[in-house]
Structure formats: structure tokens, C-alpha cells
Write an enzyme that holds these catalytic residues in place. Structure first.
Site, PDB file in Angstrom:
ATOM      1  N   PHE A   1      -5.200   4.333   0.161  1.00 13.69           N
ATOM      2  CA  PHE A   1      -6.122   3.394  -0.481  1.00 13.69           C
ATOM      3  C   PHE A   1      -5.550   2.810  -1.775  1.00 13.69           C
ATOM      4  CE2 PHE A   1      -9.113   6.914   1.155  1.00 13.69           C
ATOM      5  CZ  PHE A   1      -8.985   6.493   2.473  1.00 13.69           C
ATOM      6  N   HIS A   2      -4.301   2.353  -1.719  1.00 14.57           N
ATOM      7  CA  HIS A   2      -3.626   1.823  -2.900  1.00 14.57           C
ATOM      8  C   HIS A   2      -3.192   0.375  -2.714  1.00 14.57           C
ATOM      9  CE1 HIS A   2      -2.399   6.104  -4.483  1.00 14.57           C
ATOM     10  NE2 HIS A   2      -3.708   5.889  -4.512  1.00 14.57           N
ATOM     11  N   GLY A   3      -4.023  -0.447  -2.109  1.00 11.07           N
ATOM     12  CA  GLY A   3      -3.667  -1.849  -1.908  1.00 11.07           C
ATOM     13  C   GLY A   3      -3.427  -2.585  -3.219  1.00 11.07           C
TER      14      GLY A   3
ATOM     15  N   ASP B   1       0.859  -1.179   0.000  1.00  9.21           N
ATOM     16  CA  ASP B   1       0.000   0.000   0.000  1.00  9.21           C
ATOM     17  C   ASP B   1       0.897   1.231   0.000  1.00  9.21           C
ATOM     18  OD1 ASP B   1      -2.307   1.559   0.119  1.00  9.21           O
ATOM     19  OD2 ASP B   1      -2.507   1.380   2.287  1.00  9.21           O
ATOM     20  N   HIS B   2       0.286   2.382  -0.124  1.00 11.64           N
ATOM     21  CA  HIS B   2       0.962   3.666   0.027  1.00 11.64           C
ATOM     22  C   HIS B   2       0.404   4.359   1.271  1.00 11.64           C
ATOM     23  CE1 HIS B   2       1.808   3.888  -4.584  1.00 11.64           C
ATOM     24  NE2 HIS B   2       2.796   3.308  -3.941  1.00 11.64           N
TER      25      HIS B   2
END
Length: 521
Positions: free
Chosen positions: A455-457, A286-287
Site C-alpha cells: 500500500f505504498h503507491g 509501489d512496494h
């Protein structure tokens, strides 16, 4: 019976449905667990936070994160046509050339995937070596350009950073406004760009409000899917292939419930093992972002967006604050001059974006912060139950790798330095949420207390581990995964742009078309 069955009408699934159904000799069924994207807030860019924890959101949280004071971190995922492209912040940010080349997978280098970005794109700036026109996906400059966003960019320049007009161009370094997936000031999801124009084709069928529970596997081959719509069991057969496009959490979740995953884990839950692959669900990345929030009394934040004159401006002209995507601008920096590419990005929005966007704004504010792009931490998606309606167990394990916390601290210090610059000073006099000082102790404590996800899974069905370079699930015929879960790393971008390119390339792979010619840039 259809030739192709796609599970998930999201960022990649809508692309696949549209591209596959261009061939009139094949039949395609795309299945979405959610409903149609008719809600007004989906199409008003500034309203995307209103969709969180609603019926349009899978509404996921991690389990307690040990390095974040045991907090659970919110992860919204779109449960609606367009998937997360219908509820996200609309950033159009590709990863870095080094990221795609670093995947080490044939067919997925930067030069090989760039043509798919360009084919998908209709960039209002026109075509060049990095961009395309005439594609389904509208990519445009933001129409809000809030005064605080401009001030943030100017402050970054005053702090000594470069300006960058195109983060998807030759270099990522520097600060500027982001491009967005909007059309005439409204959200352009993959449902808007790809799926809706294709739904009139007689060979494309859409099933909504149908949650798939299991892929049917017979004699080592995927033959369809089964799930429920309300109390009704629905089975849909695939003559050629099943493609999972559920994203980083739902695709591994469905694979494991179908018996594809770590045998020990599945046996404990009483799930019949079809393929023992311990890599399914691992490599979760993630980020994380560490938001800094400064409040002020100037009436310039997005709190003004719902005033009558701005509603009228949006409805009549597609301009004004309601077109804001939230993080209108930002930049890319290297916390160490010896790095080959940026390791931190900044996302900046002219509003109070607290508690993963779940906190209600209490006044005018600006929010920005460092986003870790290349962290070493890895998490996993597993099952809590053999009931496929139970949410997956998500554990990101943020800051579990050595050095990640140090990068976050360095990024916060850069953010605090930008806050001290002249251009931003009218908006940063009051620390609504920021470290008590720039001491190592205070900054580290702040990072642990306030880090959340951007929200970058990605990564849980990674190419090379779970799928091969043609996205075929290892050990099963007729089954592929095409979404951000196949990305070995999230890279230095916002994954939605790459999800669209994955959908484009996957369609060519499925139809046996030759790869687009390399487009060196």
C-alpha cells in the site's frame, strides 16, 4: 473565499492546514471527502485491518495485473480525517539518503529534507543528528513486541544478518523493531498530531463529507474547487492557491477531471483540456510484498488481543497486544552484495495476514515476506469515465520490468532461510502459505500467485514531470500538489513519513519562508 484551499485532509493535507493557519493573516480551508476520525478502531493500532473496505476507505483495486495471474490487487486509502495515516500500519520509515539525492531535484536532497523530518518529529528516544523532539508527530517504539517478532529478529541474526536499532539513522541494513507513529500506545495520525490542535483557530475552516470534482481554472489560474456533498453542489474559492493533497490515486484523478493531463485521453472522454501534460498519472510505483505465512498452535499471535485482560491493559496502560501495528519488526537486505543500498525489506507481523489483510485469520500464525524497494516497473492512473465520482483506473504493472521478478525470488529465498533458523522454528513448522519447494519454478509460481501490495503507491504527479521543485503544477498558476504523488520514486521507506515532511516543506514554500538550514548527517 479563502486564501488557501487544500483538497484532502490526509497525511500531508493535515500538516499543511496546521502550518499555513499558524499565520493569522491568512485564511485556510481544508476539504475532506470523508468524515471525522471518531471511530474507535482508528485509534486502536491492532484494529487497522477492520477499517478496510469500510466508509473510511476509498477501497481501490487495480485492474487485472498481467504478471500476477491477472489478479486485481487491493489498495486501501484513507477516506477520513488523517487520510491513510488514520488507517495504515503506522510505520515511521524514511527513505534512504540515496533515494532523496537520486530524485535530482533542487531543494529535495536528503540534507535539505532531513530538517523537515526533524521539525515534524517528537521522538521518544530524544533528539540527535537524525531525529527531533517537540514536533507535532509522536514517533515511538512499539509497545507490543510480540514474542514471535523477537524470534524473527533473532532468526535473522542467526541467518547471518546484522541487527539495526534505528532504520531512520545512519544505515538501513539489518533487522530490528520499527518505530511507529503512536502516542501512549494509540495511533497518532496527522489529524491527531496536526489538524485537531489547529481547528480552534478562527482562520482555519474544515469541510467534511465533500468530494471535490474539479479545480476551477480561469485564464490559466486556479481560482477554487467545486464538488458535491450529497445532492448539493459546493463551490469554494481560493484567493491565493489551491493545493491538492489527495495522494497517488486521487490527485492525478482530480487533475485530469480538471482538464490537466494527456490531451488525447481527455479528449476521448469529452473533458475540456486546460493543460496537455502526458505525464499526469504516469510513473505510478509501489512496494509489492510476497507474504510467507506459517501457522502453529501456540497462543501468541494477535488473535489473543481481544481477550478481556488485554483490552483492560490497553485501556488502562496503553500497552499490550492491542498496541501492535501489525508489522512490528523487519529488516533491510541487499540481494546482491554490489548494491549501494538495500533493495529488499522485510515486514513481519505476529498474525495471519492473508489476501491483502482481507482474509480472516483462522489460527495463530506469523506473516512476513520480502518487499521490493527499487523495482523498475511503472504503472499509471487513468480515467474510465468523465464522471468524477467514478473510481480511477489503476494499473501498477507489477513485475513488468526485467529483473523485478528475480529480486522477488531472491527475497523469498532469504525469507525461507530465516524460517529454518532455530529461534523461529517453533512458529514455522506448518506452511500455511509458502512455496512448495525452493526450486526456481515453485518460487516464481508462488510470487505470481500471492504477491500483493504493501500500500505504498506514489509518483503520479512527480516533481520534474507534473510539478516543479516548488510543487507548482506546470502550466497553471495558483495550483500545487503536496502529497506522495510528487515523489519521483517511493524510495526505501514507508511513504507516510515522507508525506509529512512534504507537507512541512510545502507550507514554507507557500508562505514564502526560507528553507530550513541543511542538516547534514
Amino acid at each position: 473565499m479563502y486564501d488557501y484551499v487544500i483538497v484532502g485532509a490526509g497525511s500531508a493535507g493535515c500538516v499543511l492546514a496546521a502550518r499555513l493557519s499558524e499565520d493569522p493573516d491568512v485564511t485556510v480551508c481544508v476539504i475532506e471527502a470523508g468524515s471525522y476520525d471518531t471511530a474507535e478502531n482508528i485509534h486502536i493500532p491492532a484494529a487497522f485491518g477492520e477499517l478496510f473496505r469500510t466508509r473510511y476507505d476509498w477501497d481501490y483495486d487495480t485492474h487485472e495485473e498481467p504478471e500476477l495471474n491477472r489478479r486485481r490487487i487491493f489498495h486501501p486509502r484513507g477516506k477520513v480525517l488523517g487520510g491513510t495515516s488514520s488507517i495504515n500500519a503506522m510505520l515511521y520509515l524514511r527513505a534512504n539518503k540515496l533515494d532523496y539525492d537520486g530524485w535530482g531535484q533542487p531543494g529535495w536532497t536528503y540534507d535539505e529534507i532531513l530538517p523537515y523530518f526533524k521539525r515534524s518529529e517528537d521522538n521518544e528516544r530524544g533528539a540527535d543528528e537524525f531525529h527531533g523532539v517537540g514536533g507535532p508527530m509522536s514517533v515511538s517504539d512499539g509497545r507490543s513486541k510480540n514474542i514471535q517478532s523477537r524470534a524473527f529478529i533473532e532468526s535473522a541474526l542467526q541467518a547471518g544478518f546484522a541487527e539495526n536499532a534505528d532504520f531512520n539513522g545512519k544505515t538501513q541494513d539489518g533487522f530490528g523493531f520499527f518505530q511507529v507513529t503512536q502516542r501512549n500506545g494509540r495511533r497518532c495520525s496527522t489529524a491527531v498530531a496536526y489538524l485537531h490542535p489547529a481547528l480552534g483557530r478562527p482562520n482555519l475552516t474544515l469541510e467534511t463529507n465533500l468530494q471535490v470534482h474539479r479545480v476551477l481554472i480561469e485564464n490559466g489560474r486556479a481560482t477554487g474547487v467545486t464538488g458535491h456533498r450529497g445532492d448539493d453542489t459546493v463551490t469554494i474559492r481560493a484567493g491565493r492557491e489551491v493545493i491538492l493533497s489527495g495522494g497517488a490515486y486521487n490527485s492525478p484523478h482530480l487533475l485530469m477531471h480538471s482538464g490537466i493531463g494527456p490531451a488525447d485521453h481527455l479528449n476521448l472522454l469529452g473533458i475540456d483540456v486546460q493543460v496537455d501534460n502526458p505525464e499526469v498519472g504516469t510513473n505510478l510505483q509501489d512496494h509489492p510484498i510476497v507474504p510467507l505465512i506459517y501457522s502453529h498452535d501456540l497462543p501468541v499471535s494477535l488473535l489473543i488481543a481481544e481477550e478481556p485482560q488485554y483490552i483492560k491493559e490497553f485501556e488502562e496502560h496503553g500497552t499490550g497486544p492491542l498496541t501492535s501495528n501489525g508489522p512490528e519488526c523487519g529488516g533491510y537486505v541487499r540481494t546482491d552484495s554490489g548494491l549501494p543500498a538495500p533493495d529488499v525489506a522485510f515486514f513481519t507481523g505476529p498474525l495471519m495476514f492473508a489476501d491483502s489483510g482481507l482474509g480472516l485469520p483462522t489460527g495463530h500464525a506469523i506473516t512476513y515476506g520480502p518487499v521490493l524497494l527499487t523495482q523498475g516497473s511503472r504503472g499509471a492512473v487513468t480515467l474510465d469515465s468523465n464522471d468524477p465520482t467514478t473510481k480511477p483506473k489503476i494499473q501498477h504493472s507489477y513485475f513488468s520490468a526485467d529483473g523485478d521478478l528475480d529480486v522477488a525470488v531472491a527475497g523469498v529465498r532469504i525469507g525461507m532461510e530465516i524460517a529454518r533458523q532455530r529461534a523461529l522454528s517453533p512458529y514455522t513448522k506448518t506452511h500455511y502459505r509458502a512455496p512448495e519447494s525452493d526450486s526456481d519454478k515453485d518460487v516464481r509460481a508462488y510470487v505470481r500467485a500471492y504477491t500483493h501490495s504493501i500500500f505504498h503507491g506514489t509518483g503520479t504527479c512527480s516533481i520534474g514531470k507534473v510539478v516543479d521543485p516548488e510543487l507548482r503544477v506546470k502550466g497553471v498558476e495558483g495550483l500545487r500538489v503536496a502529497d506522495v504523488s510528487v515523489m519521483p520514486t517511493p524510495g526505501r521507506g514507508a511513504p507516510n513519513a515522507t508525506a509529512i515532511a512534504i507537507g512541512e516543506k510545502a507550507a514554507d514554500l507557500l508562505l514564502g519562508r526560507p528553507a530550513l538550514p541543511k542538516s547534514p548527517a
